[in-house]
Design a protein around this motif. Structure first.
Motif, PDB file in Angstrom:
ATOM      1  N   ARG A   1       0.873  -1.222   0.051  1.00 32.90           N
ATOM      2  CA  ARG A   1       0.066   0.021   0.027  1.00 32.90           C
ATOM      3  C   ARG A   1       0.719   1.533   0.041  1.00 32.90           C
ATOM      4  N   PHE A   2       1.880   1.149   0.413  1.00 36.25           N
ATOM      5  CA  PHE A   2       3.063   2.329   0.440  1.00 36.25           C
ATOM      6  C   PHE A   2       3.745   2.266  -1.085  1.00 36.25           C
ATOM      7  N   SER A   3       4.092   0.843  -1.689  1.00 36.50           N
ATOM      8  CA  SER A   3       4.868   0.982  -2.705  1.00 36.50           C
ATOM      9  C   SER A   3       4.125   1.144  -3.929  1.00 36.50           C
ATOM     10  N   LYS A   4       2.778   0.729  -3.946  1.00 34.76           N
ATOM     11  CA  LYS A   4       1.818   0.893  -4.911  1.00 34.76           C
ATOM     12  C   LYS A   4       2.288  -0.083  -6.123  1.00 34.76           C
ATOM     13  N   LYS A   5       3.135  -1.200  -5.572  1.00 37.35           N
ATOM     14  CA  LYS A   5       3.579  -2.361  -6.585  1.00 37.35           C
ATOM     15  C   LYS A   5       3.190  -3.569  -6.099  1.00 37.35           C
ATOM     16  N   SER A   6       3.498  -4.653  -6.889  1.00 36.68           N
ATOM     17  CA  SER A   6       3.105  -6.069  -6.667  1.00 36.68           C
ATOM     18  C   SER A   6       3.984  -6.500  -5.414  1.00 36.68           C
ATOM     19  N   PRO A   7       3.524  -7.285  -4.699  1.00 37.68           N
ATOM     20  CA  PRO A   7       4.252  -7.837  -3.620  1.00 37.68           C
ATOM     21  C   PRO A   7       5.898  -8.276  -4.038  1.00 37.68           C
ATOM     22  N   GLU A   8       5.681  -9.057  -5.295  1.00 38.12           N
ATOM     23  CA  GLU A   8       7.046  -9.316  -5.849  1.00 38.12           C
ATOM     24  C   GLU A   8       8.035  -8.227  -5.967  1.00 38.12           C
ATOM     25  N   GLN A   9       7.475  -7.319  -6.620  1.00 39.15           N
ATOM     26  CA  GLN A   9       8.219  -6.099  -7.083  1.00 39.15           C
ATOM     27  C   GLN A   9       8.811  -5.254  -5.706  1.00 39.15           C
ATOM     28  N   THR A  10       7.989  -5.255  -4.821  1.00 35.64           N
ATOM     29  CA  THR A  10       8.113  -4.670  -3.700  1.00 35.64           C
ATOM     30  C   THR A  10       9.323  -5.161  -2.586  1.00 35.64           C
ATOM     31  N   GLY A  11       9.316  -6.485  -2.777  1.00 34.07           N
ATOM     32  CA  GLY A  11      10.091  -7.603  -2.126  1.00 34.07           C
ATOM     33  C   GLY A  11      11.567  -7.296  -2.797  1.00 34.07           C
TER      34      GLY A  11
ATOM     35  N   ALA B   1      22.742 -12.370   0.131  1.00 31.49           N
ATOM     36  CA  ALA B   1      21.792 -12.651  -1.020  1.00 31.49           C
ATOM     37  C   ALA B   1      20.225 -12.441  -0.544  1.00 31.49           C
ATOM     38  N   PHE B   2      19.280 -12.696  -1.606  1.00 31.22           N
ATOM     39  CA  PHE B   2      18.018 -12.412  -1.495  1.00 31.22           C
ATOM     40  C   PHE B   2      17.264 -13.280  -2.607  1.00 31.22           C
ATOM     41  N   ASN B   3      15.981 -13.584  -2.346  1.00 28.73           N
ATOM     42  CA  ASN B   3      15.177 -13.960  -3.118  1.00 28.73           C
ATOM     43  C   ASN B   3      13.683 -13.702  -2.974  1.00 28.73           C
ATOM     44  N   VAL B   4      12.966 -13.544  -4.055  1.00 30.01           N
ATOM     45  CA  VAL B   4      11.606 -13.402  -3.659  1.00 30.01           C
ATOM     46  C   VAL B   4      10.740 -14.354  -4.303  1.00 30.01           C
ATOM     47  N   ILE B   5       9.587 -15.078  -3.332  1.00 32.10           N
ATOM     48  CA  ILE B   5       8.910 -16.136  -3.754  1.00 32.10           C
ATOM     49  C   ILE B   5       7.396 -15.442  -3.355  1.00 32.10           C
ATOM     50  N   LYS B   6       6.634 -15.237  -4.488  1.00 30.55           N
ATOM     51  CA  LYS B   6       5.499 -14.119  -4.057  1.00 30.55           C
ATOM     52  C   LYS B   6       5.597 -12.932  -3.283  1.00 30.55           C
ATOM     53  N   GLY B   7       4.865 -13.197  -2.122  1.00 30.84           N
ATOM     54  CA  GLY B   7       5.202 -11.856  -1.334  1.00 30.84           C
ATOM     55  C   GLY B   7       6.085 -12.278  -0.021  1.00 30.84           C
ATOM     56  N   PHE B   8       7.106 -12.826  -0.250  1.00 31.12           N
ATOM     57  CA  PHE B   8       7.848 -13.294   0.718  1.00 31.12           C
ATOM     58  C   PHE B   8       9.227 -13.157   0.193  1.00 31.12           C
ATOM     59  N   LEU B   9      10.196 -12.362   1.016  1.00 32.99           N
ATOM     60  CA  LEU B   9      11.451 -11.936   0.666  1.00 32.99           C
ATOM     61  C   LEU B   9      12.284 -12.510   1.672  1.00 32.99           C
ATOM     62  N   ASN B  10      12.967 -13.750   0.952  1.00 36.11           N
ATOM     63  CA  ASN B  10      13.797 -14.670   1.677  1.00 36.11           C
ATOM     64  C   ASN B  10      15.226 -14.185   1.686  1.00 36.11           C
ATOM     65  N   ILE B  11      16.036 -13.756   2.820  1.00 35.99           N
ATOM     66  CA  ILE B  11      17.401 -13.285   3.000  1.00 35.99           C
ATOM     67  C   ILE B  11      18.286 -14.258   3.652  1.00 35.99           C
ATOM     68  N   SER B  12      19.326 -14.142   2.600  1.00 35.06           N
ATOM     69  CA  SER B  12      20.396 -15.076   3.342  1.00 35.06           C
ATOM     70  C   SER B  12      21.350 -14.159   3.998  1.00 35.06           C
ATOM     71  N   ILE B  13      21.876 -14.690   5.055  1.00 32.21           N
ATOM     72  CA  ILE B  13      22.627 -13.828   6.068  1.00 32.21           C
ATOM     73  C   ILE B  13      24.091 -14.692   5.719  1.00 32.21           C
ATOM     74  N   ALA B  14      25.208 -13.552   5.903  1.00 27.83           N
ATOM     75  CA  ALA B  14      26.318 -14.116   5.499  1.00 27.83           C
ATOM     76  C   ALA B  14      26.903 -14.921   6.789  1.00 27.83           C
ATOM     77  N   ASP B  15      27.805 -15.926   6.324  1.00 35.84           N
ATOM     78  CA  ASP B  15      28.361 -16.941   7.454  1.00 35.84           C
ATOM     79  C   ASP B  15      29.255 -16.109   8.343  1.00 35.84           C
ATOM     80  N   ALA B  16      29.942 -14.941   7.838  1.00 41.26           N
ATOM     81  CA  ALA B  16      30.672 -14.256   8.900  1.00 41.26           C
ATOM     82  C   ALA B  16      29.766 -13.907   9.950  1.00 41.26           C
ATOM     83  N   TYR B  17      28.768 -13.464   9.688  1.00 40.12           N
ATOM     84  CA  TYR B  17      27.804 -12.956  10.988  1.00 40.12           C
ATOM     85  C   TYR B  17      27.444 -14.264  11.838  1.00 40.12           C
TER      86      TYR B  17
END
Length: 587
Positions: free
Chosen positions: A47-57, A73-89
């Motif tokens: 509702r803030f981005s006025k874009k699809s969930p995928e594009q917003t993600g 890294a990251f990837n978007v599946i539908k309305g879910f933004l999956n984030i990979s956290i670096a091993d160093a963390y």
């Protein structure tokens, strides 16, 4: 993962010129089938981005990756933004957070809580229902203490009343001077024996009176034994020396027996309250309630409260003859406890058959304007059943706690010896181990489920070394200790550039320990800690089977895996201690 939440709030501000609260960002653990460790739900931001969930993600993902070194890294599946956290963390989390001495220990939060549990009657031994009560109360107290609360563990002992007089009278009539010393019986069992004898003799008298033409109800009232027991109670309340001396003697036997059982169960108390000291309390609160118009008097002089507006009924708080009912005593005892400790919260660990009683008690105290009434909490729990024919008590009804503990030790011995791993143990070490495993199995089985649920307890199932059990977690701890005992663990922070999935998963799981403690304390639910400990043990075993530790490819990897192993052992030890469960160094 607060840094992800904070950065997401900034991303929304930067990308869509909108301020949002941190509570609007929903983080989840990434599902196993997708790449990543943390998932952000992006639907609310469209509702803030006025874009699809995928594009917003995708836009938020790009922002996070450019702004945070921890995001690899990251990837978007539908309305879910999956984030990979670096091993160093994750390596940094192990080296600087998880291995710190104060990991999983909260600073004092300045709040005080009383946990009241056990609440036995002094006319019989502790039984299976008491076992769940004691283990639940003790564990909740341990979890609250770990979460930073000052905890008072209290026991309100029901040491007076007609049921106590029944045991006393039967011993007088049929005991021939028996004592725990002369019989070799634990004191609580000896007194319980006479409670059963009273019941048998009382039933005989009822049948005799029924044969003489009396109804069942008449016979119950007129049986000589019950009349004598009632007379004894009146003498006790009048302070008769002979009755008081007998009461003190027999209660002394029972307390010695209880202490032995509590010790075997591994539970303890900071404060004892005795109903013999509290049964007259509450009458002044009734007067206070009458003055405030909270209570009303009926024509016969009895005092009541009308709770029909709250969907309950009218409740008696003082009999017409001026004597107390249970609710009167409980009002007085609640006030006494608060006067003694001024605690922020008071938890009553009592079975669910008393749900209505506590609803009424708390409502009355709230209506009386007691400021502390908002901190009262009834930790209600369900009954424990045993498979039919599995165990019977001496009386063939309820199962004694002592018998159950002996059965658990015997089952642990049988299953441990079948594995053939204790041949080099001394006899004393074996006995200690069987007790540790048996009690660990019992406690874990009773604590891993939601307290409200009624459960079926099977001793054999609970001592399975491969299942979702206490012994499986204990065995995992012993396995880790065995690995560590064969290695030289250096006090270095071993850096790794790349982690195996099992290593990363394990570190992620360990980082969740503090939040799990906090949640378990808030919910008064040891099951959260029990199931967390199981997940750590399961995760460690997967790591152990997939990767070499002592024979790792280089010393850096070896030291890292040893430190990860030590961290797992420490967390398992702390988590199981909150359940009152010991974890052996070897088994």
């Amino acid at each position: 993962m607060n840094f992800i939440i904070d950065a997401t709030v900034k991303a929304i501000k930067t990308l869509y010129q909108t301020d949002i609260d941190v509570s609007a960002v929903s983080l989840q653990e990434t599902r196993k089938e997708f790449e990543g460790q943390v998932t952000i739900v992006t639907f609310p931001f469209t509702r803030f981005s006025k874009k699809s969930p995928e594009q917003t993600g995708a836009e938020i993902g790009e922002y996070l990756k450019s702004e945070l070194a921890e995001v690899s890294a990251f990837n978007v599946i539908k309305g879910f933004l999956n984030i990979s956290i670096a091993d160093a963390y994750w390596v940094d989390q192990l080296n600087n957070v998880i291995t710190a001495n104060d990991f999983g220990i909260f600073k004092p939060n300045g709040k005080k809580v009383m946990v009241e549990y056990s609440s036995p009657n002094t006319n019989k031994p502790l039984h299976l229902g008491h076992v769940r009560n004691n283990l639940l109360g003790y564990s909740v107290a341990q979890i609250l203490a770990a979460a930073g609360y000052e905890v008072i563990k209290a026991n309100l002992v029901n040491d007076r009343g007609i049921h106590i007089c029944k045991s006393m009278l039967a011993w007088q009539k049929f005991g021939n001077g028996e004592t725990p010393e002369s019989t070799g019986m634990k004191g609580d069992h000896l007194v319980g024996k006479y409670y059963v004898i009273f019941d048998k003799e009382y039933k005989k008298q009822i049948e005799e009176l029924k044969l003489q033409g009396q109804t069942e109800e008449e016979a119950k009232k007129n049986a000589p034994l019950i009349k004598e027991a009632q007379e004894m109670l009146l003498k006790w309340e009048a302070g008769d020396d002979e009755v008081i001396n007998l009461w003190q003697t027999m209660n002394g036997w029972v307390y010695a027996g209880f202490e032995a059982t509590y010790h075997k169960m591994g539970v303890a108390f900071d404060k004892y309250y005795y109903e013999s000291n509290t049964y007259l309390l509450g009458k002044d609160i009734v007067e206070e309630g009458l003055e405030k118009g909270v209570f009303f008097k009926k024509e016969d002089g009895s005092v009541w409260i009308d709770l029909t507006d709250e969907g309950l009924d009218q409740k008696l708080v003082l009999r017409a003859d001026g004597t107390s009912v249970y609710i009167t005593q409980d009002m007085g005892t609640a006030q006494l406890k608060y006067d003694d400790y001024q605690m922020d919260e008071s938890i009553y660990v009592v079975g669910n058959e008393q749900d209505y009683h506590f609803k009424v008690l708390f409502l009355i105290l709230h209506k009386l304007g007691k400021s502390w009434a908002k901190g009262l909490y009834h930790l209600s729990y369900g009954m424990v059943d045993l498979p039919s024919g599995k165990m019977k008590s001496r009386e063939g009804t309820v199962v004694d706690a002592d018998d159950l503990i002996a059965e658990m030790e015997a089952t642990a011995k049988e299953q441990t010896e079948a594995l053939g791993k204790v041949n080099d143990f001394s006899q004393h070490e074996k006995e200690q181990l069987y007790h540790t495993i048996g009690m660990g199995a019992l406690k874990y089985f009773l604590l891993k489920v939601d307290p409200k649920k009624r459960l079926l307890f099977d001793p054999n199932e609970s001592v399975d070394f491969q299942g979702h059990t206490g012994p499986f977690i204990q065995y995992t701890h012993a396995r880790i200790k065995s690995v560590l005992s064969r290695a030289n663990v250096l006090d270095i922070k071993a850096k790794r550039t790349e982690l195996a999935p099992e290593e990363r998963d394990l570190i992620m799981l360990l980082t969740q320990f503090p939040v799990t403690i906090k949640q378990a304390a808030t919910d008064h639910n040891p099951g959260a800690i029990a199931n967390y400990a199981y997940e750590v043990a399961k995760g460690y075993n997967k790591f152990y089977h997939e990767h070499s530790i002592l024979q790792a490819e280089d010393e850096l990897v070896r030291q890292f895996r040893l430190q990860l192993s030590a961290a797992c052992a420490k967390v398992i030890n702390k988590a199981m201690a909150m359940l009152g469960i010991l974890v052996p160094e070897r088994m």
